[in-house]
Enzyme design. Structure first.
Site, PDB file in Angstrom:
ATOM      1  CB  CYS A 230      -0.515   2.476   4.108  1.00  0.00           C
ATOM      2  SG  CYS A 230      -2.002   1.792   3.393  1.00  0.00           S
ATOM      3  CG  ASP A 231       3.317   1.223   4.368  1.00  0.00           C
ATOM      4  OD1 ASP A 231       2.887   1.694   5.434  1.00  0.00           O
ATOM      5  OD2 ASP A 231       3.126   0.058   4.006  1.00  0.00           O
TER       6      ASP A 231
ATOM      7  CB  CYS B 123      -0.909  -0.006   1.228  1.00  0.00           C
ATOM      8  SG  CYS B 123      -1.893   1.490   1.395  1.00  0.00           S
TER       9      CYS B 123
END
Ligand code: NAP
Length: 311
Positions: free
Chosen positions: A134-135, A131
């Protein structure tokens, strides 16, 4: 007994919720582990109709949920652990609750595939990610690899250039599967480079990812390639685990539906990525969610001996 239970809260499940709620069926939506589904892993959706400037994936989830709740859909932020769909009273269980309903709409979506190679599991969360939204931030100023050649790999690879200094897209063939517009953007982006005809064999590291072992599939030559992180976007598999002993699956392992989202069990409908191996778009998921809702309405009306307009 409830009228309808919807399992899943992505665009398919929430669209089914909007339609069944507006039909006064007071649907219960059991949101699942990943509320909002895969759109929440996407930074910007540029192709969802009605948003000329794009919309953040998480924002779209919130909008759809709010719209469903406005008409009386009930959200339960829990995970379904067991279902018994065969009888006329469909049973749906979570860890500590049991519900029954006349109709069930399955909208459990799909999950990103893994590479299943040495080091992948060990370094997940320590340099291996699925992701970018997300990261991505953790890789500010760093070098990351992206694995895959589809829309997700290119979309997310482009997104990662906001943070990383260098993004290397590693693809197993010499041709991308992604849409032409994304290919053009990626080829023009100075931070993106490609490694073709190459697979990753090992994720190497020392507490965190430090590099990859690559193999060229044409020459069989192997090389060590230093990176700070690796983002894997190699497709998805449908979330059918709960249903596979009761519901018929197609050859690819997706729920087998007809063009009206009927499954092999009366009163059970499936929509979105769990039954779609072809389009897998947020908008097609929403479309099939609408179909399932209308079919569930018809099914319940028929159970109650009522006619349904347009039937
Ligand atoms: P996908 O289209 O199935 O692409 C998966 C990619 O991973 C392919 O390039 C495939 O290679 C490669 N691959 C598969 N297994 C591999 C392995 N074991 N090792 C190395 N590479 C491997 O999946 P996706 O990109 O996640 O997209 C899924 C769906 O969502 C698609 O329908 C896509 O259009 C949609 N989507 C749309 C957008 C958008 O419109 N902006 C964004 C994201 C996703 P091959 O090409 O050789 O098969």
């Amino acid at each position: 007994m409830r009228d309808v239970i919807i399992i899943g809260s992505g665009p398919a499940g929430l669209t089914a919720a909007i339609y069944t709620a507006r039909a006064n069926l007071a649907p219960l939506v059991i949101a699942g582990m990943e509320q909002g589904g895969q759109i929440t892993l996407t930074d910007d959706l540029e192709n969802y109709p009605g948003f000329p400037d794009g919309v953040k994936g998480f924002e779209l989830y919130q909008i759809l949920e709010k719209q469903a709740q406005r008409f009386g859909a009930e959200m339960l932020y829990d995970v379904v652990t067991q279902v018994d769909l065969k009888g006329s009273a469909k049973k749906v269980k979570t860890a500590d609750k049991e519900f029954t309903a006349k109709a069930v709409i399955i909208a459990t979506g799909s999950t990103p595939k893994k590479l299943n190679i040495l080091g992948e599991k060990e370094y997940t969360g320590k340099g291996v990610s699925y992701c970018a939204t997300c990261d991505g931030f953790f890789y500010t100023g760093k070098h990351v690899a992206v694995i895959g050649g589809g829309n997700s790999a290119l979309d997310e690879g482009l997104f990662l250039t906001r943070f990383a200094d260098r993004v290397t897209i590693i693809h197993r063939r010499d041709r991308l599967r992604a849409d032409a517009i994304l290919q053009e953007r990626a080829f023009q982006n100075e931070k993106i480079e490609f490694i073709w005809d190459t697979v990753v064999e090992v994720v190497a590291g020392d507490k965190v990812v430090t590099g990859l072992k690559l193999r060229n599939v044409k020459t069989q030559e192997t090389t060590d390639f230093a990176v700070d992180g690796v983002f894997v976007f190699v497709g998805h598999f449908p979330n059918v685990e709960l249903f596979k002993d009761q519901i018929k699956l197609d050859d690819a392992g997706y729920i087998d539906t007809d063009n009206r989202t009927f499954t092999n069990i009366a009163g059970v409908f499936a929509c979105g990525d769990v039954q779609d191996n072809i389009y897998r778009q947020a908008i097609t998921a929403a479309g099939t969610g609408c179909q399932s809702a209308i079919e569930a309405e018809k099914y319940i009306a028929a159970l109650e001996g009522q006619s349904y307009p347009g039937k």
